[in-house]
Design an enzyme around this catalytic site. Structure first.
Site, PDB file in Angstrom:
ATOM      1  N   GLY A  89       0.841  -1.201   0.000  1.00 49.62           N
ATOM      2  CA  GLY A  89       0.000   0.000   0.000  1.00 49.62           C
ATOM      3  C   GLY A  89       0.870   1.243   0.000  1.00 49.62           C
ATOM      4  N   GLY A  91       2.731   3.619   1.377  1.00 44.27           N
ATOM      5  CA  GLY A  91       3.331   3.853   2.692  1.00 44.27           C
ATOM      6  C   GLY A  91       3.904   5.249   2.830  1.00 44.27           C
ATOM      7  CE  LYS A 112       8.499   7.925  -3.755  1.00 42.82           C
ATOM      8  NZ  LYS A 112       9.175   7.343  -4.920  1.00 42.82           N
ATOM      9  CG  ASP A 124      10.667   8.266   7.219  1.00 40.60           C
ATOM     10  OD1 ASP A 124      10.246   7.800   6.132  1.00 40.60           O
ATOM     11  OD2 ASP A 124      11.731   8.888   7.325  1.00 40.60           O
ATOM     12  N   GLY A 125       7.334   7.384   6.125  1.00 44.69           N
ATOM     13  CA  GLY A 125       6.409   8.047   5.205  1.00 44.69           C
ATOM     14  C   GLY A 125       7.002   9.268   4.514  1.00 44.69           C
ATOM     15  NE  ARG A 175       4.326   9.254  -6.865  1.00 43.65           N
ATOM     16  CZ  ARG A 175       4.934   8.108  -6.647  1.00 43.65           C
ATOM     17  NH1 ARG A 175       6.149   7.899  -7.103  1.00 43.65           N
ATOM     18  NH2 ARG A 175       4.327   7.132  -6.005  1.00 43.65           N
ATOM     19  NE  ARG A 182       0.791   1.858  -6.816  1.00 40.55           N
ATOM     20  CZ  ARG A 182       1.963   2.478  -6.835  1.00 40.55           C
ATOM     21  NH1 ARG A 182       3.052   1.780  -7.038  1.00 40.55           N
ATOM     22  NH2 ARG A 182       2.045   3.771  -6.653  1.00 40.55           N
ATOM     23  CG  ASP A 251       5.106  -3.145  -5.104  1.00 43.51           C
ATOM     24  OD1 ASP A 251       5.676  -4.223  -5.342  1.00 43.51           O
ATOM     25  OD2 ASP A 251       5.683  -2.176  -4.577  1.00 43.51           O
ATOM     26  CG  ASP A 261       6.013   3.595  -7.427  1.00 46.21           C
ATOM     27  OD1 ASP A 261       5.344   4.625  -7.651  1.00 46.21           O
ATOM     28  OD2 ASP A 261       5.692   2.767  -6.569  1.00 46.21           O
TER      29      ASP A 261
HETATM   30  P1  AMP Z   1       8.931   1.156  -3.543  1.00 44.58           P
HETATM   31  O1  AMP Z   1       9.659  -0.081  -3.938  1.00 44.58           O
HETATM   32  O2  AMP Z   1       9.813   2.361  -3.288  1.00 44.58           O
HETATM   33  O3  AMP Z   1       7.860   1.491  -4.522  1.00 44.58           O
HETATM   34  O4  AMP Z   1       8.259   0.880  -2.106  1.00 44.58           O
HETATM   35  C1  AMP Z   1       7.732  -0.346  -1.710  1.00 44.58           C
HETATM   36  C2  AMP Z   1       6.783  -0.168  -0.565  1.00 44.58           C
HETATM   37  O5  AMP Z   1       7.428   0.390   0.596  1.00 44.58           O
HETATM   38  C3  AMP Z   1       5.612   0.733  -0.848  1.00 44.58           C
HETATM   39  O6  AMP Z   1       4.503   0.194  -0.189  1.00 44.58           O
HETATM   40  C4  AMP Z   1       6.022   2.034  -0.235  1.00 44.58           C
HETATM   41  O7  AMP Z   1       4.933   2.856   0.088  1.00 44.58           O
HETATM   42  C5  AMP Z   1       6.770   1.580   1.005  1.00 44.58           C
HETATM   43  N1  AMP Z   1       7.762   2.556   1.470  1.00 44.58           N
HETATM   44  C6  AMP Z   1       8.934   2.851   0.877  1.00 44.58           C
HETATM   45  N2  AMP Z   1       9.597   3.783   1.592  1.00 44.58           N
HETATM   46  C7  AMP Z   1       8.833   4.118   2.646  1.00 44.58           C
HETATM   47  C8  AMP Z   1       8.971   5.016   3.757  1.00 44.58           C
HETATM   48  N3  AMP Z   1      10.042   5.795   3.914  1.00 44.58           N
HETATM   49  N4  AMP Z   1       7.956   5.066   4.641  1.00 44.58           N
HETATM   50  C9  AMP Z   1       6.881   4.293   4.504  1.00 44.58           C
HETATM   51  N5  AMP Z   1       6.696   3.411   3.497  1.00 44.58           N
HETATM   52  C10 AMP Z   1       7.657   3.317   2.585  1.00 44.58           C
HETATM   53 MG    MG Z   2       6.289   1.434  -5.237  1.00 40.38          MG
END
Ligand code: AMP
Ligand code: MG
Length: 486
Positions: A89, A91, A112, A124-125, A175, A182, A251, A261
């Site tokens: 999801g 994050g 983002k 940490d989002g 963005r 997805r 995803d 992404d």
């Molecule tokens: P990504 O491969 O960067 O697309 O991220 C994979 C998953 O990790 C997605 O669900 C993102 O929302 C989550 N995610 C990546 N970095 C963070 C972060 N700093 N805080 C919270 N969720 C994250």
């Molecule tokens: Mg992603």
């Protein structure tokens, strides 16, 4: 008539609540606009001057929720490096809402890095400045190069630090996508055996992104076939420009067929099919050469989620899914071959073209030739990498190519112009992107970032600028690894 500054219309928020979690961005200390994409804002009928005012910059930082926005984080799951992770999801992304552009096309508008959501798990989002600038540069370059991509509307610095391997300045990117649905969004419901929700999602995607599938006898089959086609064509375009996405998890596979992404993605300098940049891709699953089969694998995961929709009888459904999946290799190959023909200036089709292209790639690989300058050098010989200029095997290849060109009917000038329109001169080379990030992060100097963006707006057109923008990195400038910034 919607009179709000951002005239949001939020179709995703009208879906049942199990599709997302409503969550507001968390305010940041000191938002400062780094960049506003004025041409994109204009396409969206947004008043560019007003968007630079503090009140609107506060929207791009998550400090103010504009009228009409219904912030939410989308639910999804996915296969990460081949392993199913049931809990993903958004994050660190929040959908503010949807805007229509001047062609009535609908875009998700997402922040983002706006803080934690119910899907943040341990994260940490937040987003660090480097990955935000990288995503901005990469997606706007892809747009300029004619490759389907999400877009960047704005970037702000937050005035706060984020903790990664060390403290880094924080930033948020705004963005846009034709839809952030997805493969993993479909997997989320299929994994729960909630095929009512899969159907609702498929209906939503058809209405929004694939309306031509709706009148079909079997709209879900038509959807599947169309998604597979777009994915195959997208990955062919990546291959033709030397792009390595780096994290082709399900995803991160867009149903709308966009490049999404941007994480540890990068462009190749020296051509080698095994190239991997991402520091987390230790097995090379997402190496350059693996991208086409991984796209196929991801489409298989998508097809599986649709089986119960394709036919009441699950065996018949599986057969339809298999049939659609089987089209991918040919669709990819066809798209790749035609694109590569264009790169060599070939309009006609000849049985030996594929061998001619593969021979060139093999020679490039042997000589560690720069991918971009080799192709550009075919129309602008001054640019040909030195390693090729005097190589006997390249000379021999060049003779074969000249021979092959004799069956072409265009004038040489027309052919060269056509080649220059598909072989970029400027790409966001890793060392250039890295230098831009260093200036911004270490010195608060965004001029190199802005300068690079202006150049990359016209990647095919020779510009009167420093040669450093066309040159491959010097040995000490080579970037070995890229990081996703998570
Ligand atoms: P990504 O491969 O960067 O697309 O991220 C994979 C998953 O990790 C997605 O669900 C993102 O929302 C989550 N995610 C990546 N970095 C963070 C972060 N700093 N805080 C919270 N969720 C994250
Ligand atoms: Mg992603």
């Amino acid at each position: 008539m919607n009179t709000a500054l951002f005239p949001f219309d939020n179709s995703y928020a009208r879906l049942p609540e199990y599709f997302y979690s409503r969550v507001n961005p968390q305010p940041v200390k000191q938002p400062t606009l780094i960049i506003l994409n004025e041409s994109l804002a204009t396409e969206l009928n947004l008043p560019t001057e007003r968007l630079k005012e503090d009140e609107q910059v506060a929207v791009f930082s998550g400090n103010r929720i504009p009228e009409g926005s219904e912030p939410l984080a989308m639910a999804y799951t996915g296969h990460q490096f081949g392993h199913f992770n049931p809990q993903l999801g958004d994050g660190r992304a929040i959908l503010l809402g949807e805007l229509l552009n001047n062609k009535n096309e609908r875009f998700d508008v997402q922040l983002k890095g706006p803080g934690r959501t119910p899907y943040s798990r341990g994260g940490d989002g937040r987003a660090a400045m480097g990955p935000v600038l990288r995503e901005y540069i990469m997606c706007e370059f892809m747009q300029a190069a004619g490759i389907p991509t999400t877009r960047a509307l704005a970037a702000v610095s937050t005035g706060e630090n984020v903790m990664r391997e060390h403290l880094l300045p924080g930033a948020i990117i705004t963005r846009l996508s034709q839809s952030y649905v997805r493969v993993g969004t479909f997997q989320f419901f299929a994994a729960q055996q909630n095929f009512q929700a899969v159907r609702e999602l498929a209906d939503y995607v058809i209405a929004r992104n694939y309306p031509e599938a709706a009148p079909s006898d079997n709209p879900y089959q038509a959807l599947l076939e169309a998604v597979i086609k777009r994915q195959a064509e997208l990955i062919a375009q990546w291959m033709q420009i030397g792009f390595i996405h780096g994290v082709m998890n399900t995803d991160n596979a867009s149903i709308a067929g966009e490049t999404i992404d941007y994480g540890p993605c990068a462009f190749m300098d020296e051509y080698h099919a095994d190239t991997v940049f991402s520091s987390i891709d230790r097995q090379g699953r997402y190496a350059y050469r693996n991208q086409p089969p991984i796209g196929h694998w991801n489409m298989c995961r998508f097809a599986e989620t649709l089986i119960p929709l394709l036919d009441e009888d699950s065996e018949a459904g599986a057969a339809i899914a298999q049939q659609a999946i089987n089209t991918y290799p040919d669709l990819y190959q066809h798209s790749w071959l035609n694109g590569m023909r264009s790169k060599l200036g070939l309009e006609q089709q000849n049985d030996d073209d594929e061998a001619l292209i593969n021979n060139l790639l093999a020679i490039m690989s042997d000589h560690k030739a720069d991918f971009t300058l080799t192709f550009r050098g075919l129309s602008d010989p001054d640019l040909l990498p030195e390693a090729l200029k005097h190589a006997a095997d390249f000379q021999q290849w060049n003779n074969q190519w000249q021979q092959r060109l004799t069956i072409e009917t265009r004038s040489e000038a027309d052919r060269q112009a056509a080649m220059r329109a598909v072989n970029p001169l400027y790409i966001p080379r890793n060392h250039l992107v890295e230098a831009v990030i260093r200036s911004a992060e270490d010195h608060g100097d965004f001029k190199p970032f802005h300068d690079l963006l202006v150049i990359l707006e016209k990647p095919f057109q020779k510009q009167t600028i420093s040669e450093k923008y066309t040159q491959p990195p010097r040995p000490e400038q080579v970037v070995q690894n890229t990081f996703c910034g998570t």
